[in-house]
Design an enzyme around this catalytic site. Structure first.
Site, PDB file in Angstrom:
ATOM      1  N   ARG A  54      42.606  54.325  51.252  1.00  0.00           N
ATOM      2  CA  ARG A  54      41.354  54.098  50.278  1.00  0.00           C
ATOM      3  C   ARG A  54      41.619  54.556  49.029  1.00  0.00           C
ATOM      4  O   ARG A  54      41.018  54.030  48.159  1.00  0.00           O
ATOM      5  CB  ARG A  54      40.145  54.567  51.248  1.00  0.00           C
ATOM      6  CG  ARG A  54      38.960  54.204  50.240  1.00  0.00           C
ATOM      7  CD  ARG A  54      37.519  54.582  51.073  1.00  0.00           C
ATOM      8  NE  ARG A  54      37.372  56.064  51.449  1.00  0.00           N
ATOM      9  CZ  ARG A  54      37.322  57.027  50.639  1.00  0.00           C
ATOM     10  NH1 ARG A  54      37.175  56.928  49.329  1.00  0.00           N
ATOM     11  NH2 ARG A  54      37.171  58.309  51.432  1.00  0.00           N
ATOM     12  N   TYR A 108      33.676  31.849  37.112  1.00  0.00           N
ATOM     13  CA  TYR A 108      33.834  31.907  38.451  1.00  0.00           C
ATOM     14  C   TYR A 108      32.323  31.961  39.138  1.00  0.00           C
ATOM     15  O   TYR A 108      31.608  33.052  38.913  1.00  0.00           O
ATOM     16  CB  TYR A 108      34.927  32.868  39.108  1.00  0.00           C
ATOM     17  CG  TYR A 108      34.763  32.949  40.361  1.00  0.00           C
ATOM     18  CD1 TYR A 108      35.177  31.534  41.271  1.00  0.00           C
ATOM     19  CD2 TYR A 108      34.503  33.911  41.217  1.00  0.00           C
ATOM     20  CE1 TYR A 108      35.081  31.670  42.740  1.00  0.00           C
ATOM     21  CE2 TYR A 108      34.416  34.027  42.599  1.00  0.00           C
ATOM     22  CZ  TYR A 108      34.748  32.854  43.221  1.00  0.00           C
ATOM     23  OH  TYR A 108      34.630  32.885  44.687  1.00  0.00           O
ATOM     24  N   ASP A 179      39.061  37.712  32.526  1.00  0.00           N
ATOM     25  CA  ASP A 179      39.740  37.385  33.875  1.00  0.00           C
ATOM     26  C   ASP A 179      40.890  36.289  33.461  1.00  0.00           C
ATOM     27  O   ASP A 179      41.058  35.191  32.988  1.00  0.00           O
ATOM     28  CB  ASP A 179      38.652  36.568  34.575  1.00  0.00           C
ATOM     29  CG  ASP A 179      39.128  35.911  36.070  1.00  0.00           C
ATOM     30  OD1 ASP A 179      40.398  35.891  36.328  1.00  0.00           O
ATOM     31  OD2 ASP A 179      38.382  35.801  36.944  1.00  0.00           O
ATOM     32  N   LYS A 204      45.309  34.265  44.023  1.00  0.00           N
ATOM     33  CA  LYS A 204      45.737  32.920  43.278  1.00  0.00           C
ATOM     34  C   LYS A 204      47.361  32.937  42.721  1.00  0.00           C
ATOM     35  O   LYS A 204      48.187  32.972  43.715  1.00  0.00           O
ATOM     36  CB  LYS A 204      44.737  32.346  42.179  1.00  0.00           C
ATOM     37  CG  LYS A 204      43.334  32.818  42.571  1.00  0.00           C
ATOM     38  CD  LYS A 204      42.757  32.091  43.769  1.00  0.00           C
ATOM     39  CE  LYS A 204      41.319  32.156  43.699  1.00  0.00           C
ATOM     40  NZ  LYS A 204      40.426  32.227  44.823  1.00  0.00           N
TER      41      LYS A 204
HETATM   42  N1  PLP Z   1      38.371  34.853  39.224  1.00  0.00           N
HETATM   43  C1  PLP Z   1      38.315  33.460  39.305  1.00  0.00           C
HETATM   44  C2  PLP Z   1      38.732  32.726  38.051  1.00  0.00           C
HETATM   45  C3  PLP Z   1      38.597  33.002  40.473  1.00  0.00           C
HETATM   46  O1  PLP Z   1      38.730  31.421  40.898  1.00  0.00           O
HETATM   47  C4  PLP Z   1      38.177  33.499  41.870  1.00  0.00           C
HETATM   48  C5  PLP Z   1      38.212  33.007  43.195  1.00  0.00           C
HETATM   49  O2  PLP Z   1      38.169  31.682  43.503  1.00  0.00           O
HETATM   50  C6  PLP Z   1      37.962  34.863  41.650  1.00  0.00           C
HETATM   51  C7  PLP Z   1      37.842  35.662  40.534  1.00  0.00           C
HETATM   52  C8  PLP Z   1      37.571  35.780  42.912  1.00  0.00           C
HETATM   53  O3  PLP Z   1      38.547  35.938  43.560  1.00  0.00           O
HETATM   54  P1  PLP Z   1      38.831  36.475  45.285  1.00  0.00           P
HETATM   55  O4  PLP Z   1      38.301  35.183  45.769  1.00  0.00           O
HETATM   56  O5  PLP Z   1      40.083  36.843  45.336  1.00  0.00           O
HETATM   57  O6  PLP Z   1      37.880  37.367  45.478  1.00  0.00           O
END
Ligand code: PLP
Length: 387
Positions: A54, A108, A179, A204
């Site tokens: 953890r 997102y 991000d 991704k």
């Molecule tokens: N950021 C972006 C641009 C995303 O497309 C996604 C998920 O689709 C996330 C964050 C969240 O990621 P996770 O599904 O790995 O929690």
């Protein structure tokens, strides 16, 4: 305790070797999976150095932390149990009750929902603005602490004036968080232009195989340490077996993303020529509003694109008729995927709210994989011809 190798000059080398154990553990060429939740104690004074899954400090975590820091060009990095865990732990590390953050209005969906429904319960307020043309200043409050953006926005693939956002953050002493999922460090390293903290859904491109969920955070050692502290308490650590899979997936990141850059551009150009595609959103196209910024900041425009057909029915027929891409959400893997955002990620919104964001029923989002680009183009053309 194992030592970890330093970084190399080239991204292509770092993606394979940065942070690997030195000497190799029992001679193993790849990092073995350390499936042990806890580790032997040192002497009585060493409890502060306790190792436990953890706390994200198994050898599998340490390798990934060094490797991701080398890839993003930062002092430190951290892996987490998902992209959402990376994002929420980071926001909670830099915001507390009474604070305010400014964010782009197309994020997102999971982050948008968190900002709307969870953050206010903790006393954290946010303003979301269409930041394409600036407009940050009007949203600034004395209690603003953070700016949060995405390197390429989903699903319209907009590229913001990222340098101006960093300058604004620095002028007002805000922590800038980006991000970088859609670009990946192959195409863009936000820390190079001054972003403080970089977050990823490693689900991704970083992993790239549609087979795990993971997240990452990168930044200065001090910034990452604040996130580690929050993550340790929230419990969003990544399991060592998933760390192993992420390390394996990462090794081909450069090869995959370079291929996806080239194939997505080829597909975007073909779609732009097709009479049934009303508009194609891809910063690699000369006609795209993000082309100039992307040309200045990005090495490639990535594997994500979206396009509008003329009607919702055409979009539905396209998704039915296309043969190579799979009809599925998520993105960034080796398999090409297609999805209609109005019928998936944005389904929970009212049609007028979706329309205001440009997410209409005729919009299709595409994640380009590593299949033959010629075959993908032919497949998209036949599906559109028949749509
Ligand atoms: N950021 C972006 C641009 C995303 O497309 C996604 C998920 O689709 C996330 C964050 C969240 O990621 P996770 O599904 O790995 O929690």
């Amino acid at each position: 305790m194992a030592q970890y190798s330093k970084k190399f000059a080239a991204l292509d080398t770092n993606v394979v070797h940065a942070g690997r154990p030195v000497p190799n553990i029992e001679g193993a060429v790849v990092t073995p999976i350390f499936q042990s939740s806890n580790y032997l104690m040192g002497d009585e004074t060493s409890y502060g150095d306790v190792r436990y899954i953890r706390l994200s400090n198994s050898p599998n975590h340490q390798v990934l932390h060094a490797r991701l820091a080398a890839l993003e060009g930062t002092e430190a990095a951290l892996v987490t149990s998902s992209g959402m865990s990376a994002i929420t732990s980071t926001l909670l590390a830099f915001l507390q009750a009474g604070d305010h953050l400014i964010a782009h209005d197309k994020l997102y969906g999971g982050v948008q929902t968190w900002l709307d429904h969870e953050a206010p319960r903790l006393g954290i307020a946010s303003s979301r603005i269409d930041a394409k043309g600036g407009g940050w200043e009007e949203s600034l409050r004395p209690e603003t602490k953070v700016i949060y953006v995405e390197s390429i926005t989903n699903p319209l693939m907009e590229v913001l004036e990222l340098e101006a956002i960093v300058a604004f953050a620095q002028r007002h002493h805000l922590t800038s968080i980006i991000d970088n999922t859609f670009t990946s460090p192959v195409n863009f390293r936000p820390a190079d232009i001054g972003f403080d903290v970089v977050v990823h859904s490693a689900t991704k491109y970083l992993n790239g195989h549609n087979d795990i969920v993971a997240g990452a955070v990168a930044g200065t050692a001090a910034h990452v340490e604040r996130v580690v502290h929050v993550l340790n308490h929230l419990g969003g650590s990544l399991d060592p077996h998933t760390c192993f899979l992420l390390e394996r997936g990462l090794k081909t990141l450069v090869l995959r993303v370079q291929r996806q850059n080239a194939s997505a551009l080829q597909v975007a150009r073909a779609l732009a020529r097709h009479p049934k595609a009303r508009q194609v959103n891809y910063a690699g196209l000369e006609s795209d509003p993000g082309h100039e910024i992307a040309g200045r900041l990005f090495k490639g425009c990535g594997g994500m694109l979206s396009f509008y057909t003329h009607t919702a029915e055409q979009a539905a027929r396209f998704v039915e008729r296309v043969r190579i891409p799979l009809h599925a959400a998520s993105l960034g893997g080796v398999e090409s995927l297609v999805v209609r955002p109005a019928r998936s990620s944005h389904l929970g919104m009212r049609p007028d709210e979706r329309a205001a964001l440009g997410v209409t029923d005729d919009l299709i989002r595409v994640s380009i994989g590593i299949e033959s680009a010629d075959e993908l183009v032919a497949d998209f053309e036949q599906a559109l011809d028949e749509a």
